[in-house]
Design an enzyme around this catalytic site. Structure first.
Site, PDB file in Angstrom:
ATOM      1  N   GLU A   1       0.813  -1.291  -0.077  1.00 51.06           N
ATOM      2  CA  GLU A   1      -0.118   0.018  -0.036  1.00 51.06           C
ATOM      3  C   GLU A   1       1.066   1.146   0.071  1.00 51.06           C
ATOM      4  OE1 GLU A   1      -3.717   0.138   1.907  1.00 51.06           O
ATOM      5  OE2 GLU A   1      -3.800  -1.630   2.583  1.00 51.06           O
TER       6      GLU A   1
ATOM      7  N   GLU B   1      -1.432  -1.390  13.330  1.00 52.56           N
ATOM      8  CA  GLU B   1      -2.634  -0.879  12.817  1.00 52.56           C
ATOM      9  C   GLU B   1      -3.685  -1.350  13.555  1.00 52.56           C
ATOM     10  OE1 GLU B   1      -2.805  -2.894   9.244  1.00 52.56           O
ATOM     11  OE2 GLU B   1      -4.358  -1.686   8.444  1.00 52.56           O
TER      12      GLU B   1
END
Ligand code: BGC
Length: 896
Positions: free
Chosen positions: A472, A740
């Site tokens: 990403e 995360e």
């Protein structure tokens, strides 16, 4: 406690000269650039009464181009001088002196410089490539181009302008021109392309010179998540403008006369790593007299036909070097290096190997339970590199050029036991000055602070990203907006965000499912997601609060209005009905994407908040029409929210933390229901034993909203939880960055079973803004943005014995530090010259606070003293000062 910095005993001086907020910038794009400076003074209450600024043409004996004369003003930041108009491609110098509030004049400052960009003049160079197309998912060789040219005489001044659709490393006469990485950066290539410039005056010589350009795929031709590629052919364009000693101008531009060569980088890609064949490496490849290996003519490409704009944000650079903490051998015979810190960048490999021997490097953030590298969370990012040795008699050293990794561990294979090898960790990120520090008596909070700072370093590589390691590494807008306030305390990030906001604006799409995108630069994800798209309004407003740079408001206001108007169209009754976004992403106890806060509630709350920001911006910009329009709209949105979601008893429909935090945080609740709603929030927390149950939307609001509601005691309790889910849970489990998920790894279950699991995601680090603005109490004042006036309102709690924060503002250093004993609290405050603060300290009476043994009401730098709700408030002029608050032993804790 923090110690106050000593300022030399001398008259006021002027220093830290900046143009457009930058030190000696090279590509100022504005005809009327803004100047800023700092006043250094030991005098209490020192401020500026007037200034005089002079602009010179550059070079020895430069002539005065403009003299402002004495201008009566206390403004020392973002000052535009009347009558000066900068011209394209010029070098300027400037200096100033000031008169203080007593009318005494300072010495003239040192000279500072700035240069201007093309300012819209046409780009004279052609675009070149090697004519090859990059397949999706491919990591091709880098391209090497060079050009030899003769200079009859030494240059007086020479500037290299470089642009790339891809990323470029410029070389000159055998060396790299600078240590900038990934130049010229990552714009939204559909709408604009960056160029940058370098001063090469001293490297050019009379006779033959060779300029070289190494071109990597970068974000342009490399594959980005999900199978996104702007274009399959990377291209580069460069221009050297040389002012010769006799005053003549020589221009050298990329065109068909440039030669392409083969070089050592055999594979490159942001996600895919790099392969370097040292046997193909000729360190002198771009020295005069050197021939190209398998040379070929460069292919001239058509111009991209989009605006070329100068890059303003500081470049990405190698910033720190880490030594490995430990190295051990794996079962498979590889060497595993541990840096003890999850970091972003790459390694410098030093190895003694045979010609053609291939050394492989794999990177990972965590280890499996058997001690092997964990790479499952990197998904399709190969995150590996190969070095093919030359077989030199001495050890060979190598670092990659066009890739980066997020890692704590590096596994090295392909070296024999007898061969010498080592690695150094090279930390790479955008070169932003560190501005803030924070320290307190709680070791775990200090570690959380450090983890957040490392998260910022790793995710401030060119633009604010979600994570730096897997496939990403994108400019996710939601992540950026929740972290922005924290980031601006930690680093001088104004220019960095200003540049990224161009990509946010470029991502805007009209239509019912339009709005700002979920990622900027746009790479194909959704538009208009609540909490993500709103970054288009929140980030410019937050940067303005911290920097006072009006350009953020001017450049973004129209698109903020477009965003509000677009939401209005999809909210006929005030409730925002639209395609669903990400919701309260990753809230604990719920499957991914199934958090309990209704999406429409979130979307309507953010609709109100973005509208509120549009009103604030319109007021600042003097747009009475928009103030009127949105001041009519906002009560309608609030009324709809109250009708739809707030019950008679102050409960919000889903009766959970995030819903309450949005309602209270964005002022959506009726006054008469506010207290009841706070109690419902407290109950929702109690239901989780004072643990959070929030995801990306709710988490950044918890501590600030509780403090805003007078419940900093509870904010401390939630922040200090060491068990799941809470900030200190990952800290206790060995985290060195922010994870995360609240449970990215647990001792019981190991890695989170879902694939999406980064160990370097700064979003939850947003709590650190509260460390600065509430624990230490350094708060911006929206009426005087950029720290011209601010607040110092520390809230002492959480059993902390001391806390201290410092902040380097453009005016100078702010310090707020406190330490507690049983019967007293000592507070140190430092206010920079030409600023002032409103201070609020917990005390039972005005008399309970003293400074240097005297009453504060006797102090000349303290005004407007009053006692209100257990706190003493006063205004404080610039200078360094200590206070003592006599307390009855429980006062400080109970007053928060
Ligand atoms: C990213 C996030 C982002 C999210 C959208 C993820 O894949 O890593 O941080 O905000 O998608 O929900």
């Amino acid at each position: 406690m923090a110690t106050l910095n000593k300022v030399p005993e001398s008259a006021d001086t002027v220093s830290s000269l900046r143009c457009e907020g930058l030190e000696s910038p090279r590509l100022i794009d504005s005809e009327r650039p803004r100047f800023s400076w700092k006043i250094v003074s030991v005098r209490r209450g020192a401020s500026q009464g007037a200034y005089q600024l002079r602009v010179f043409s550059s070079g020895a004996g430069g002539e005065i181009l403009h003299d402002s004369g004495k201008v009566e003003s206390d403004k020392s930041q973002w000052v535009q001088v009347d009558g000066f108009c900068a011209k394209p491609r010029r070098a300027y110098q400037w200096q100033l002196r000031i008169w203080n509030e007593r009318g005494e004049v300072s010495e003239w400052s040192e000279l500072a410089s700035f240069e201007t960009s093309l300012m819209g003049e046409p780009w004279p160079a052609q675009w070149i490539s090697d004519g090859r197309k990059v397949e999706l998912g491919e990591a091709p060789p880098a391209r090497y181009f060079k050009k030899s040219f003769q200079l009859p005489q030494k240059a007086m001044r020479a500037t290299l302008y470089v642009s790339a659709l891809g990323v470029v490393q410029p070389w000159l006469n055998g060396d790299r021109v600078s240590d900038d990485c990934f130049s010229p950066g990552w714009p939204d290539y559909r709408k604009r392309v960056f160029y940058t410039s370098y001063d090469i005056s001293d490297t050019l010589k009379a006779g033959e010179n060779v300029i070289g350009l190494v071109l990597g795929d970068g974000w342009y031709s490399g594959t980005l998540f999900l199978d996104h590629q702007y274009d399959p052919t990377p291209k580069v364009s460069a221009w050297v403008e040389i002012l010769a000693e006799d005053g003549s101008i020589v221009n050298l531009v990329t065109d068909e006369s440039w030669e392409g060569c083969q070089g050592p980088i055999r594979a490159n890609g942001i996600y895919f790593g790099e392969t370097f064949d040292a046997r193909l490496h000729d360190p002198a490849w771009c020295e005069p007299g050197r021939r190209c290996r398998e040379g070929f003519p460069a292919v001239v490409e058509s111009s991209p036909g989009i605006p070329m704009v100068p890059r303003h944000s500081p470049p990405v650079r190698p910033i720190e070097t880490l030594q490995p903490m430990e190295v051990r051998k794996t079962k498979a015979g590889a060497y595993l290096y541990d840096f003890g810190q999850n970091m972003v960048g790459w390694v410098r490999l030093i190895v003694k190997a045979k010609a053609g021997q291939e050394i492989s490097l794999r990177f990972g953030e965590m280890l499996e339970s058997d001690g092997e590298l964990h790479t499952a969370n990197l998904r399709t990012a190969k995150a590996s590199a190969s070095y093919i040795a030359k077989g030199a008699p001495e050890a060979e050293a190598w670092e990659p050029s066009f890739t980066f990794f997020g890692f704590r561990y590096v596994e090295l294979s392909g070296v024999e036991d007898t061969q010498e090898h080592s690695v150094l960790g090279i930390v790479v990120h955008t070169d932003l000055k560190r501005t803030g520090t924070f320290e307190c008596s709680n070791r775990l909070l200090n570690k959380l602070y450090s983890n957040t700072l490392w998260g910022q370093k790793g995710n401030f590589l060119e633009l604010p990203t979600d994570c730096p390691q897997r496939d990403e590494r994108l400019g996710w807008t939601g992540d950026a907006q929740v972290f922005c306030h924290t980031a601006l305390y930690n680093m001088d990030a104004g220019a960095f965000y200003r540049q990224w906001l161009a990509a946010v604006r470029d991502s805007f799409e009209d239509g019912p499912d339009g709005g700002f995108a979920s990622v900027a630069p746009f790479t194909g994800f959704s538009h208009g997601a609540a909490g993500w798209a709103d970054a288009g309004a929140i980030v410019p407003w937050t940067v303005w609060l911290h920097t006072g740079d009006r350009a953020l408001l001017e450049e973004n206001f129209e698109s903020v209005c477009d965003w509000v108007d677009l939401m209005r169209e999809s909210a006929p009754d005030g409730i925002r009905v639209s395609k669903e976004g990400w919701g309260d992403w990753l809230a604990p106890w719920h499957p991914q994407g199934e958090a309990p806060t209704p999406y429409r509630l979130i979307a309507t709350a953010y609709y109100a908040y973005s509208t509120q920001i549009a009103i604030w911006m319109a007021k600042e910009l003097g747009r009475a029409d928009k103030v009127r329009e949105y001041e009519e709209l906002l009560p309608e949105i609030k009324a709809a929210f109250q009708r739809e979601y707030i019950a008679e008893d102050g409960k919000v429909v889903s009766d959970e933390q995030t819903a309450y935090l949005l309602a209270l945080g964005f002022d959506l609740v009726q006054d008469e229901k506010r207290e009841a709603m706070i109690e419902h929030l407290v109950s929702a927390l109690r239901a989780k034993e004072d643990h959070l149950s929030t995801g990306f939307i709710g988490t950044p609001l918890i501590a600030p909203v509780l403090s805003k509601c007078g419940r900093s005691d509870l904010a401390y309790r939630v922040v200090l939880q060491e068990t799941y889910p809470g900030w200190l849970y990952s800290v206790k489990n060995g985290a060195t960055t922010i994870w995360e998920r609240w449970d990215s790894w647990t001792p019981e279950k190991g890695f989170h079973p879902m694939g999406m699991n980064s160990f370097n995601h700064y979003a939850y680090g947003s709590v650190v803004g509260w460390f600065y603005d509430t624990i230490a109490g350094i708060k911006p004042n929206p009426e005087f943005p950029g720290w011209k006036r601010f607040r110092i309102e520390p809230e002492m709690g959480g059993g902390l014995k001391y806390a201290a924060a410092t902040l380097q503002t453009p005016y100078g250093e702010i310090v707020s530090a406190w330490s507690r004993e049983v019967d007293r609290v000592d507070v140190e405050i430092s206010i920079p010259a030409n600023t002032s603060a409103s201070v609020s300290l917990p005390a039972e009476s005005v008399a309970a606070i003293s400074s240097g043994g005297a009453k504060i009401t006797d102090s000349q730098c303290i005004e407007n003293v009053r006692l209100e709700s257990g706190r003493v408030h006063f205004s404080l002029l610039s200078g360094q000062i200590r206070f003592r608050i006599e307390a009855d032993g429980t006062l400080a804790e109970s007053r928060i």
